[in-house]
Write an enzyme that holds these catalytic residues in place. Structure first.
Site, PDB file in Angstrom:
ATOM      1  N   LYS A  27      61.114  -0.083  77.866  1.00 17.04           N
ATOM      2  CA  LYS A  27      60.593   0.977  78.719  1.00 17.04           C
ATOM      3  C   LYS A  27      59.130   0.695  79.077  1.00 17.04           C
ATOM      4  CE  LYS A  27      59.454   5.801  79.069  1.00 17.04           C
ATOM      5  NZ  LYS A  27      58.722   6.882  78.449  1.00 17.04           N
ATOM      6  N   CYS A  68      52.356  12.113  70.732  1.00 18.14           N
ATOM      7  CA  CYS A  68      53.393  12.836  71.477  1.00 18.14           C
ATOM      8  C   CYS A  68      53.096  14.333  71.516  1.00 18.14           C
ATOM      9  CB  CYS A  68      54.759  12.659  70.820  1.00 18.14           C
ATOM     10  SG  CYS A  68      55.287  10.959  70.633  1.00 18.14           S
ATOM     11  N   CYS A  73      56.490   7.624  64.088  1.00 20.86           N
ATOM     12  CA  CYS A  73      56.856   8.075  65.431  1.00 20.86           C
ATOM     13  C   CYS A  73      57.722   7.012  66.104  1.00 20.86           C
ATOM     14  CB  CYS A  73      55.604   8.323  66.269  1.00 20.86           C
ATOM     15  SG  CYS A  73      56.014   8.652  67.987  1.00 20.86           S
ATOM     16  N   HIS A 120      55.600   5.884  69.331  1.00 24.99           N
ATOM     17  CA  HIS A 120      54.324   5.196  69.128  1.00 24.99           C
ATOM     18  C   HIS A 120      54.326   4.173  67.990  1.00 24.99           C
ATOM     19  CE1 HIS A 120      52.973   8.702  71.517  1.00 24.99           C
ATOM     20  NE2 HIS A 120      52.145   7.830  72.014  1.00 24.99           N
ATOM     21  N   CYS A 145      53.387  13.963  65.419  1.00 24.61           N
ATOM     22  CA  CYS A 145      52.719  12.831  66.080  1.00 24.61           C
ATOM     23  C   CYS A 145      51.725  13.379  67.092  1.00 24.61           C
ATOM     24  CB  CYS A 145      53.718  11.910  66.788  1.00 24.61           C
ATOM     25  SG  CYS A 145      52.883  10.623  67.763  1.00 24.61           S
ATOM     26  N   HIS A 197      55.067   6.535  86.979  1.00 23.28           N
ATOM     27  CA  HIS A 197      54.724   7.815  87.608  1.00 23.28           C
ATOM     28  C   HIS A 197      55.124   7.805  89.082  1.00 23.28           C
ATOM     29  CE1 HIS A 197      51.707   7.309  84.324  1.00 23.28           C
ATOM     30  NE2 HIS A 197      51.975   8.590  84.102  1.00 23.28           N
ATOM     31  N   HIS A 228      50.831   4.680  86.805  1.00 19.92           N
ATOM     32  CA  HIS A 228      51.426   3.357  87.035  1.00 19.92           C
ATOM     33  C   HIS A 228      52.758   3.526  87.758  1.00 19.92           C
ATOM     34  CE1 HIS A 228      54.127   4.183  83.691  1.00 19.92           C
ATOM     35  NE2 HIS A 228      53.104   4.369  82.876  1.00 19.92           N
ATOM     36  N   LYS A 254      52.238   2.824  78.754  1.00 19.43           N
ATOM     37  CA  LYS A 254      50.875   2.403  78.461  1.00 19.43           C
ATOM     38  C   LYS A 254      50.777   1.806  77.063  1.00 19.43           C
ATOM     39  CE  LYS A 254      46.193   4.144  78.101  1.00 19.43           C
ATOM     40  NZ  LYS A 254      45.442   5.287  77.557  1.00 19.43           N
TER      41      LYS A 254
END
Ligand code: ZN
Length: 507
Positions: free
Chosen positions: A302, A131, A149, A152, A128, A23, A20, A305
């Site tokens: 931030k 991660c 986490c 997450h 996690c 990146h 996305h 996904k």
């Protein structure tokens, strides 16, 4: 930079989904830098790729009923496809499943073991799987009395297992010295941030092995085959594989001395505390420059996904019509010190304000004047009053690029375009008896803006330089005002189309 070699890297990305805008942000900035140094005549090697091992991908593949290798084969092609769409000119697309990389990782880990930097132990902690990271008491968040986490927002698993540790702790003083006194991290405040964390919490040894029954999808630990190598160690070492560490050391050292590594601030710790220490264990200095950028945020959060607020590269390409426009927008929103809050309104105003109304308009105006008044043939005649303004700005833009302040360089290019539009309005060459000086000066200004934007928008700027009858060369001479003796201008394309007015796109 005194060296003739430049080595540019992006992080290698987790190919669990298509890339996305987050990146694209890092990758486009790295590509612009690679193209800049290439334009100056440097020998540039630009590495990007995919990080293909680990539990997260193992599970993602299982979920789809696929073998991990088949899954990453498919997904790495998706990444390559997007980099093609965005005109990313990498030298190598590295995959951590590439045989030369797997070889290198085994060889390096074996070397660290032989040198005594690796020892056997027991790991206990909160983990996690999203991660692939253990969280310390200071790092996890507590929800209903349970450790969660922080990324997450879900419960951590408590794990106790045999493992191997890397002796990071032995390098605490080294790391503090490099971070406090060295000049490797840009902007410098990120180095101070890591140094403060090390001073506060120490530098803990890092578990670098995972039992195969939990993580089978990884590179086998060469001296204990019950384990795979921790994915972060595997991933970081890609930067060594990329320029042939261990295979051609002379070449490796030349490129390494000119290394510029791009990362987002979320992976700062691994790219300093762990990466610089790993390098030190191998007798390699830190990268010349680790360039860290802030997050792209959407209404303060931030982009990611798991938060479901990603901006799609396809939507951007569709709206602005070209890779070049999207690359320009990315360069303009880039911020190293801070996070950049983004929205369609912000992109639209950059596209319309900078590309359509300022730069695109200038290109059309000046080429039309040259054709109308001189039939395209314009002899050298410099107006020093405007040339001196442009020279100063060009010099500042060059310095900004050399320091990888891409956002500043792009902004300065826009300032030159703006100044030149104002110059034309003041001088009104269409009403002058002998307008050659004004038109030549405007053409030179357009050429210099276009050259400065070439790393950002390689295709469009090439078309515009073609219309000006100018070849792109290597080196700094072409940035001199008055470099062109005579212009032979052809009709320029309309580089940026206006956005449809009625359309307002929802976020
Ligand atoms: Zn997590």
């Amino acid at each position: 930079m005194s060296e003739n070699y430049v080595y540019i890297t992006t992080p290698i990305y987790y190919p669990n989904d298509k890339p996305h805008l987050g990146h694209a942000y890092t990758t486009v900035l790295a590509d612009i830098t690679a193209r800049w140094f290439s334009l100056l005549g440097y020998n540039v090697f630009f590495l990007t790729g995919t990080d293909e091992h680990g539990l997260k991908l193992q599970r993602e593949a299982e979920k789809r009923g696929m073998q991990p290798k088949a899954f990453v084969d498919m997904m790495s092609e998706v990444f390559k496809d997007y980099w093609r769409k965005l005109n990313i000119g990498y030298s190598r697309f590295i995959r951590t499943t590439d045989p030369d990389h797997e070889e290198l990782v085994k060889r390096v880990v074996e070397e660290l073991w032989k040198k005594g930097f690796v020892y056997k132990g027991i790991y206990r902690g909160w983990y996690c799987s999203g991660c692939e990271k253990f969280y310390s008491e200071k790092e996890y968040v507590v929800v209903d009395g349970k450790p969660y986490c922080p990324i997450h927002q879900r419960p951590l698993e408590y794990i106790e297992e045999e493992t191997y540790f890397l002796k990071l702790s032995q390098f605490k003083d080294y790391m503090l010295k490099v971070l406090r006194e060295g000049n490797h991290v840009f902007p410098k405040n990120y180095a101070d941030e890591v140094a403060s964390k090390i001073e506060l919490e120490g530098l803990q040894d890092l578990s670098i092995a995972r039992p195969k029954e939990r993580v089978s999808w990884g590179i086998e630990l060469p001296f204990d085959k019950r384990f795979t190598i921790y994915v972060w160690i595997d991933a970081l070492l890609n930067y060594l594989t990329g320029i042939g560490y261990g295979a051609d050391m002379e070449r490796f050292e030349k490129f390494w001395r000119g290394s510029i590594q791009f990362i987002g601030k979320d992976i700062l710790w691994f790219h300093t505390a762990v990466w610089f220490t790993l390098l030190a264990m191998l007798g390699i200095p830190p990268p010349r420059k680790l360039v860290v950028h802030g997050y792209l945020t959407v209404r303060g959060q931030k982009m990611g996904k798991s938060l479901g607020n990603v901006v799609s590269i396809d939507d951007m390409l569709a709206r602005y019509g070209s890779a070049d426009a999207v690359r320009f927008i990315i360069a303009r929103i880039a911020n190293f010190e801070k996070d950049s809050d983004i929205s369609w309104d912000i992109y639209d105003s950059i596209y319309s304000g900078d590309l359509v109304n300022n730069y695109g308009n200038l290109v059309r105006r000046v080429t039309a004047l040259a054709l109308k008044i001189f039939n395209g043939e314009v002899e050298k005649d410099v107006d020093e009053s405007h040339a001196s303004v442009v020279r100063q700005l060009v010099q500042k833009a060059i310095e900004s690029y050399n320091e990888v302040r891409i956002n500043d360089a792009t902004k300065i290019a826009m300032d030159i375009a703006h100044e030149t539009n104002a110059y034309l309005n003041r001088e009104a060459p269409w009403a002058k008896e002998s307008p050659v000086k004004t038109v030549y000066t405007a053409l030179e200004s357009v050429r210099l803006v276009t050259l400065l934007l070439h790393p950002v928008m390689p295709t469009t700027t090439k078309q515009i330089l073609d219309a000006l009858g100018v070849e792109i060369e290597k080196g700094l001479n072409q940035f001199n005002f008055g470099y062109i003796e005579k212009y032979r201008v052809k009709e320029a394309p309309i580089p940026f189309k206006k956005l449809p007015k009625q359309e307002t796109q929802a976020q």
